[in-house]
Design a protein around this motif. Sequence first.
Motif, PDB file in Angstrom:
ATOM      1  N   VAL A  84       0.840  -1.200   0.000  1.00  0.00           N
ATOM      2  CA  VAL A  84       0.000   0.000   0.000  1.00  0.00           C
ATOM      3  C   VAL A  84       0.876   1.253   0.000  1.00  0.00           C
ATOM      4  CG1 VAL A  84      -1.640   1.352   1.380  1.00  0.00           C
ATOM      5  CG2 VAL A  84      -1.986  -1.103   1.068  1.00  0.00           C
ATOM      6  N   VAL A  88       0.340   2.668  -3.561  1.00  0.00           N
ATOM      7  CA  VAL A  88      -0.725   3.671  -3.535  1.00  0.00           C
ATOM      8  C   VAL A  88      -0.185   5.062  -3.209  1.00  0.00           C
ATOM      9  CG1 VAL A  88      -2.907   4.333  -2.427  1.00  0.00           C
ATOM     10  CG2 VAL A  88      -2.421   1.922  -2.890  1.00  0.00           C
ATOM     11  N   SER A  99      -4.289   9.703   5.191  1.00  0.00           N
ATOM     12  CA  SER A  99      -5.438   8.953   4.686  1.00  0.00           C
ATOM     13  C   SER A  99      -6.069   8.112   5.788  1.00  0.00           C
ATOM     14  CB  SER A  99      -5.012   8.045   3.532  1.00  0.00           C
ATOM     15  OG  SER A  99      -4.728   8.811   2.400  1.00  0.00           O
TER      16      SER A  99
END
Length: 129
Positions: A84, A88, A99
């Motif tokens: 991730v 991302v 986030s």
Amino acid sequence: MHKPEPTERELQILKVLWEHEEATVREVYEHLREHLPIVQNTVQAFLRIMEDKGLVSHTTRGRSFVYRAELPRAATNENLLSGVLDGVFDGALDALVASAFALKPPSKSELARLRELLAQQEQKPRRKR
């Protein structure tokens, strides 16, 4: 040998096994059915596939198979987080944390723990990149 990354449903099953150390198909099913629309035969099929992948193993007690995770929780978390973070957020740790905060605002105790972690990181010697 490298174990494959578990799917989302396999992770849900692994969470039950990590929490209880070991469980029968029925016990896994009973924990999952509280949150998921799933039947016991599906859980049994997933556990067989997961055993073929090396994610779980079983012993036999009477007529029941008792499963336990062969993939440590920490290893799974590290692999998922690394994917991730890099995939991302392009390695931007601050963007990942922002986030996470947007998704779930931290409690006071979580904020205190995060401050402790930050203080620990500031004390560590810097690695050259």
